[in-house]
Design a protein around this motif. Structure first.
Motif, PDB file in Angstrom:
ATOM      1  N   LEU A  92      -6.110   8.792  -9.090  1.00  0.00           N
ATOM      2  CA  LEU A  92      -6.279   7.730  -8.109  1.00  0.00           C
ATOM      3  C   LEU A  92      -4.435   6.884  -8.099  1.00  0.00           C
ATOM      4  CD1 LEU A  92      -7.768   5.022  -7.168  1.00  0.00           C
ATOM      5  CD2 LEU A  92      -7.515   3.772 -10.105  1.00  0.00           C
ATOM      6  N   ILE A  93      -4.342   7.547  -9.010  1.00  0.00           N
ATOM      7  CA  ILE A  93      -2.952   7.199  -8.914  1.00  0.00           C
ATOM      8  C   ILE A  93      -2.167   7.891  -8.098  1.00  0.00           C
ATOM      9  CG2 ILE A  93      -0.121   6.948 -10.185  1.00  0.00           C
ATOM     10  CD1 ILE A  93      -2.159   6.530 -12.965  1.00  0.00           C
ATOM     11  N   ARG A  94      -2.494   9.076  -7.807  1.00  0.00           N
ATOM     12  CA  ARG A  94      -1.880   9.714  -6.145  1.00  0.00           C
ATOM     13  C   ARG A  94      -2.536   9.471  -5.590  1.00  0.00           C
ATOM     14  NH1 ARG A  94      -2.492  14.123 -10.451  1.00  0.00           N
ATOM     15  NH2 ARG A  94      -4.171  14.421  -9.372  1.00  0.00           N
ATOM     16  N   ARG A  95      -3.786   8.947  -5.369  1.00  0.00           N
ATOM     17  CA  ARG A  95      -4.027   8.389  -4.261  1.00  0.00           C
ATOM     18  C   ARG A  95      -3.173   7.357  -3.680  1.00  0.00           C
ATOM     19  NH1 ARG A  95      -8.400  10.945  -1.966  1.00  0.00           N
ATOM     20  NH2 ARG A  95      -9.428  11.828  -2.716  1.00  0.00           N
ATOM     21  N   ILE A  96      -3.037   6.070  -4.575  1.00  0.00           N
ATOM     22  CA  ILE A  96      -2.837   4.582  -4.879  1.00  0.00           C
ATOM     23  C   ILE A  96      -1.524   5.066  -3.889  1.00  0.00           C
ATOM     24  CG2 ILE A  96      -1.599   2.754  -5.117  1.00  0.00           C
ATOM     25  CD1 ILE A  96      -4.366   2.386  -7.612  1.00  0.00           C
ATOM     26  N   GLU A  97      -0.437   6.022  -4.511  1.00  0.00           N
ATOM     27  CA  GLU A  97       1.179   5.939  -4.511  1.00  0.00           C
ATOM     28  C   GLU A  97       0.982   6.943  -2.763  1.00  0.00           C
ATOM     29  OE1 GLU A  97       4.848   5.775  -4.040  1.00  0.00           O
ATOM     30  OE2 GLU A  97       3.506   5.271  -6.083  1.00  0.00           O
ATOM     31  N   SER A  98      -0.218   7.515  -3.148  1.00  0.00           N
ATOM     32  CA  SER A  98      -0.183   7.838  -0.910  1.00  0.00           C
ATOM     33  C   SER A  98      -0.320   7.031  -0.142  1.00  0.00           C
ATOM     34  CB  SER A  98      -0.857   9.351  -1.282  1.00  0.00           C
ATOM     35  OG  SER A  98      -1.408   9.825  -0.060  1.00  0.00           O
ATOM     36  N   HIS A  99      -1.380   6.315  -0.850  1.00  0.00           N
ATOM     37  CA  HIS A  99      -1.598   5.386   0.638  1.00  0.00           C
ATOM     38  C   HIS A  99      -1.037   4.192   0.429  1.00  0.00           C
ATOM     39  CE1 HIS A  99      -6.426   5.530  -0.588  1.00  0.00           C
ATOM     40  NE2 HIS A  99      -5.729   6.359   0.125  1.00  0.00           N
ATOM     41  N   ARG A 100      -0.027   4.255  -0.613  1.00  0.00           N
ATOM     42  CA  ARG A 100       1.394   3.570  -0.380  1.00  0.00           C
ATOM     43  C   ARG A 100       2.339   3.652   0.816  1.00  0.00           C
ATOM     44  NH1 ARG A 100       2.694  -1.082  -4.486  1.00  0.00           N
ATOM     45  NH2 ARG A 100       0.827  -1.322  -5.922  1.00  0.00           N
ATOM     46  N   LYS A 101       2.240   5.051   0.725  1.00  0.00           N
ATOM     47  CA  LYS A 101       2.795   6.200   1.542  1.00  0.00           C
ATOM     48  C   LYS A 101       2.379   5.627   2.867  1.00  0.00           C
ATOM     49  CE  LYS A 101       5.202   8.814  -2.121  1.00  0.00           C
ATOM     50  NZ  LYS A 101       5.878  10.459  -2.281  1.00  0.00           N
ATOM     51  N   THR A 102       1.537   5.780   2.461  1.00  0.00           N
ATOM     52  CA  THR A 102       0.852   5.624   4.200  1.00  0.00           C
ATOM     53  C   THR A 102       0.794   4.418   4.740  1.00  0.00           C
ATOM     54  OG1 THR A 102      -0.874   7.621   3.197  1.00  0.00           O
ATOM     55  CG2 THR A 102      -0.911   6.160   5.639  1.00  0.00           C
ATOM     56  N   THR A 148       1.423  -1.988  11.387  1.00  0.00           N
ATOM     57  CA  THR A 148       0.417  -2.441  10.977  1.00  0.00           C
ATOM     58  C   THR A 148       1.033  -3.688   9.807  1.00  0.00           C
ATOM     59  OG1 THR A 148      -1.094  -1.864  12.259  1.00  0.00           O
ATOM     60  CG2 THR A 148      -1.422  -4.124  10.326  1.00  0.00           C
ATOM     61  N   GLY A 149       1.976  -4.826   9.842  1.00  0.00           N
ATOM     62  CA  GLY A 149       2.072  -4.719   8.462  1.00  0.00           C
ATOM     63  C   GLY A 149       0.934  -5.381   7.240  1.00  0.00           C
ATOM     64  N   VAL A 150       1.196  -4.898   6.373  1.00  0.00           N
ATOM     65  CA  VAL A 150      -0.165  -5.260   5.079  1.00  0.00           C
ATOM     66  C   VAL A 150       0.904  -5.454   3.865  1.00  0.00           C
ATOM     67  CG1 VAL A 150      -1.476  -3.476   3.876  1.00  0.00           C
ATOM     68  CG2 VAL A 150      -1.056  -2.887   6.266  1.00  0.00           C
ATOM     69  N   ALA A 151      -0.165  -7.084   3.056  1.00  0.00           N
ATOM     70  CA  ALA A 151       0.284  -7.484   2.271  1.00  0.00           C
ATOM     71  C   ALA A 151      -1.296  -7.591   1.230  1.00  0.00           C
ATOM     72  CB  ALA A 151       1.197  -8.482   2.670  1.00  0.00           C
ATOM     73  N   ILE A 152      -1.202  -7.180  -0.147  1.00  0.00           N
ATOM     74  CA  ILE A 152      -1.953  -7.481  -0.757  1.00  0.00           C
ATOM     75  C   ILE A 152      -1.324  -8.476  -1.320  1.00  0.00           C
ATOM     76  CG2 ILE A 152      -3.820  -6.308  -2.523  1.00  0.00           C
ATOM     77  CD1 ILE A 152      -2.795  -4.198  -0.809  1.00  0.00           C
ATOM     78  N   PHE A 153      -2.715  -9.359  -1.924  1.00  0.00           N
ATOM     79  CA  PHE A 153      -2.877 -10.435  -3.181  1.00  0.00           C
ATOM     80  C   PHE A 153      -3.536 -10.811  -4.000  1.00  0.00           C
ATOM     81  CE2 PHE A 153      -0.327 -11.920   0.957  1.00  0.00           C
ATOM     82  CZ  PHE A 153       0.963 -12.761   0.196  1.00  0.00           C
ATOM     83  N   ALA A 154      -2.913 -10.232  -4.995  1.00  0.00           N
ATOM     84  CA  ALA A 154      -4.423 -10.392  -6.872  1.00  0.00           C
ATOM     85  C   ALA A 154      -5.181 -11.555  -6.330  1.00  0.00           C
ATOM     86  CB  ALA A 154      -3.519 -10.286  -7.658  1.00  0.00           C
ATOM     87  N   GLN A 155      -5.857 -12.047  -7.398  1.00  0.00           N
ATOM     88  CA  GLN A 155      -6.789 -13.135  -7.632  1.00  0.00           C
ATOM     89  C   GLN A 155      -5.733 -14.180  -7.556  1.00  0.00           C
ATOM     90  OE1 GLN A 155     -10.084 -12.015 -10.369  1.00  0.00           O
ATOM     91  NE2 GLN A 155     -11.183 -14.556  -9.416  1.00  0.00           N
TER      92      GLN A 155
END
Length: 813
Positions: free
Chosen positions: A314-324, A330-337
């Motif tokens: 999951l950590i590798r995928r998250i890092e891969s997704h971050r790089k992707t 397209t601008g992407v911003a993720i906000f927590a709860q």
């Protein structure tokens, strides 16, 4: 026996006694009168008397016995009444409900009651056990009662009502009847029953927990006070490679972890650590938890190997997704709860020009909006506070939201807010400005295309990849006399061409069109043809395969064009005939002029020769004018003959190795007589320039014509420059004058025949010089370039290939 039976027996005995006494008296009376009745009658009477006497004795004896029996029965009845009284007194002394069941089919007798306030129903409803007992308890009581009624099996059950009241239900068989008693408990009995119930519940609960622990896939164990395994489940045994659940066996923990666990539990603390465990010959990672309890400790281990692998993946995928995501436009911003920024990509930062230091502090959604508003990057709604609150409503929404922001700098953004499953919101900022502009231009282009098609004179029809009519203009339906209703249904090409064939019956062109429209896209080819309808209209047909698999079919009415074409063809033939006549005439006239002109030149030279006689000054001047005019006319005739030969395609080049410097010197020598007083020639020939393959006569003629033009247009005090250069396998001859120059229109006409420009110059040619130059250069496979600026002079460059690639003969220009 009941009292009524005794009275019946006594009454019967008295009746029999009375009957016997009356009969005996009658018999005696009959016996005392033997003379009247005879001796037989006397004997009968005596017999009756004896029978009566015996009956009376028997009656007396039975009566005595009956009296004795009655006395015994009275004692039994009294005893039974005493027992009943004692039983009723006993029953009344204890609160209970007694239900007595008689013979089958008889209603049960219900007596007694329970203390007030209990939830049990009264009367026959007490037998509806499901109303005051749980379903399991009701089924149990009903089953036991059925066994009592069928087989006389006694039972006793402690049950708890739906309201938590403890009741004893017991059943016995007595006197051929079944009796069931329902008694409430109080005092010590109640306390004991409650303890018993609680104990049973705890036993069941303990059993459930034991079953649950034993069936858990995670190893679980209990240790005694000495730290040894006292109990373990099946998963524990499987983990330590034991054959089954063990009471005392191998320890799941290795020595270092076991010591840590013992130290923690002995001090009253729980032990929790992720440690490796070897199981089935494989080292795996377990999350071990062990807690102390009285007399030992309890522990459980969870295999975290797969979870660790998944976590790392999951950590590798998250890092891969971050790089992707960082690579996305397209601008992407993720906000927590808590509405704080937890991720953003580079497109988001660049879109809003935000400082990385500001973003590294995980600002809130609201603070980012406030900052963007301060930088005048956000839309300006009438009520910014309400607009921002509406955006923040996405944190309490479950559906994505879409917004369109028109920014002050003219950009348009498509903003999508997507609620995250674990809370928070993901923003997507898509700059659609270009897309909107493209859509706008596409729509405008589509409208222009539609209008263009509608106003085309040609009939146009577009068939889709499925062969159905997708688009047509009004001229299509008009040309083939088709109704709009028939075409509005988008008929297939077969149907459309069938309707068109009414005006042109042969099937050949329509079959070709069907094949062109319905063929596989990879095999489609353009089709061209011409048909003539029955009404005399001639139509050109062409198909064009379109990139999307569709096919464009055009029908052009060329009836008028064909008529014009025929007229033009006839006129062209007439012009060609006239041109041929003209060429023949010019050629003939030129040849005819050369002979007398040669005589004129010869006699003029003869007159100018002193050997034929002396001439005065004026005569010699006249003879010179005759020679000059004759030479000019002779050159013009030669040029006309050369052009006629070129036009006829019979010009042949005499190719040889031409020395460049020699050819230039020859041209300069030939033109030197035309130089005005004070005018000079600037010749620039690099040493060692060498030679090239060409027709030397034609090269000298080209250079002569170029120099003649330059001299004619140059001022008398300005030099004319001639240069030669070898470069890139070509020979460049450049002639430059400093005359009035030419504009673009004059340059375009410079090579036209008989195009002579005499304004501001001494040049009086007929306009064939440059035409001759270009023809000869192109015969050699080269070309001519003109570079001129009005008021600054002209440079003419002739480029010859060094290999003589031009035709040796038969060249047509």
């Amino acid at each position: 026996m009941p009292m009524g039976g005794e009275r019946s027996i006594v009454a019967t005995g008295v009746g029999l006694a009375v009957l016997s006494s009356d009969t005996a008296a009658a018999q005696m009376s009959f016996a005392l009168q033997p003379q009247q009745y005879g001796i037989g009658w006397v004997a009968v009477s005596l017999g009756l008397l004896l029978a009566t006497t015996a009956t009376a004795a028997l009656y007396a004896r039975q009566r005595s016995r009956a009296n004795m029996t009655e006395s015994v029965l009275r004692k039994i009845i009294a005893d039974l009444r005493a027992r009943v009284d004692r039983a009723e007194a006993l029953t009344a002394s204890e609160p209970q409900i007694v239900v007595t069941f008689g013979a089958p089919g008889e209603e049960p007798e219900i007596s007694g009651s329970l203390p007030a306030g209990m939830s049990l129903p009264s009367g026959r409803m007490v037998l509806a056990f499901e109303r005051w007992l749980s379903s399991d308890a009701a089924d149990n009581v009903e089953d036991r009662l059925a066994a009592l009624l069928d087989r006389g099996e006694s039972f006793e059950s402690l049950v708890v009502t739906r309201k938590g009241e403890h009741v004893i239900v017991e059943g016995r068989a007595a006197g051929g009847r079944a009796v069931m008693r329902i008694k409430s408990l109080a005092g010590e009995k109640l306390a004991l029953a409650e303890l018993r119930t609680r104990h049973e519940e705890m036993q069941r609960e303990l059993k459930r927990f034991q079953v649950l622990l034993d069936r858990l896939p995670q190893p679980a164990w209990l240790r005694d006070g000495e730290g040894k395994i006292a109990w373990s489940n099946t998963a524990y045994a499987a983990t330590v490679d034991a054959s089954g659940a063990v009471a005392i066996g191998p320890d799941i923990l290795e020595e270092p972890a076991r010591r840590k666990a013992a130290q923690a539990t002995s001090s009253g603390h729980a032990f929790h650590e992720r440690t490796p465990v070897v199981t089935h010959g494989e080292r795996r990672v377990f999350d071990v938890f062990e807690a102390p309890h009285e007399g030992g400790s309890a522990g459980m281990a969870v295999d975290m190997t797969e979870l660790e692998s998944l976590r790392n993946e999951l950590i590798r995928r998250i890092e891969s997704h971050r790089k992707t995501l960082d690579e996305l436009a397209t601008g992407v911003a993720i906000f927590a709860q808590n509405q704080r920024l937890v991720f953003y990509n580079q497109a988001f930062r660049q879109l809003w020009k935000l400082d990385p230091a500001f973003l590294s502090h995980e600002p809130t959604d609201s603070s980012i909006l406030d900052r963007l508003r301060a930088d005048e990057l956000l839309p300006e709604p009438p009520d910014f506070r309400a607009w921002k609150l509406q955006l923040l409503e996405a944190y309490r929404s479950v559906e994505p939201r879409e917004h369109w922001w028109h920014l002050p700098d003219g950009r348009t953004l498509r903003v999508v807010q997507t609620p995250n499953p674990e809370g928070g919101v993901t923003y997507l900022f898509d700059d659609v400005s270009e897309r909107i502009n493209l859509e706008s231009r596409y729509n405008a282009l589509t409208r222009v295309q539609r209008e263009t098609l509608d106003h085309l004179r040609d009939a146009v029809a577009v068939f889709g990849s499925d062969g159905r009519l997708r688009l047509h203009n009004p001229n299509f339906s008009k040309m083939w006399r088709l109704s709009d209703e028939a075409l509005a249904a988008e008929p297939h090409a077969t149907r459309v061409f069938d309707m068109c064939s009414r005006l042109h019956e042969p099937d050949e062109p329509w079959d070709l069109l069907r094949t062109a429209v319905t063929a596989i896209p990879e095999t489609r080819k353009p089709v061209y043809g011409r048909i003539e309808r029955r009404d005399g209209v001639t139509i050109d047909i062409s198909t064009v395969p379109l990139p999307d698999g569709a096919t464009l079919v055009t029908f052009s009415d060329v009836t008028a064009a064909i008529s014009v074409e025929r007229a033009l063809t006839e006129r062209n033939e007439a012009l060609e005939t006239a041109g041929l006549l003209k060429s023949n005439f010019v050629k003939h006239v030129s040849y005819e002029l050369r002979a007398p002109l040669t005589n004129v030149i010869g006699f003029a030279q003869l007159l100018a020769d002193p050997s034929t006689g002396s001439l005065n000054e004026r005569q010699r001047e006249y003879a010179g004018h005759v020679l000059d005019s004759s030479a000019g006319l002779y050159a013009i005739i030669n040029d006309i003959l050369d052009l006629t030969t070129i036009d006829a395609g019979t010009m042949e080049l005499d190719l040889s190795n031409v020395d460049i410097k020699t050819a230039v010197n020859a041209a300069v020598e030939g033109i030197s007589g035309r130089l005005a007083p004070g005018m000079t020639l600037d010749i620039q020939i690099p040493p060692g320039i060498g030679s090239f393959i060409a027709d030397e006569k034609r090269v000298r003629q080209v250079l002569f014509n170029l120099l003649s033009n330059a001299i004619g247009f140059s001022p008398e005090d300005k030099p004319v420059k001639l240069s030669a250069e070898r470069a890139d396998g070509k020979i460049y001859f450049r002639v430059t004058d400093q005359g009035p120059g030419m504009d673009a229109e004059q340059i375009a006409k410079a090579f036209d025949r008989f195009e002579s420009r005499t304004e501001g110059s001494r040049h009086r040619g007929v306009g064939l010089g440059l035409s001759i130059v270009r023809s000869f250069v192109e015969l050699h496979g080269g070309w001519v370039e003109i570079d001129s600026t009005p008021g600054k002079g002209t440079t003419v460059t002739c480029i010859f290939p060094t290999g003589g690639s031009g035709p040796r003969g038969g060249a047509a220009i």
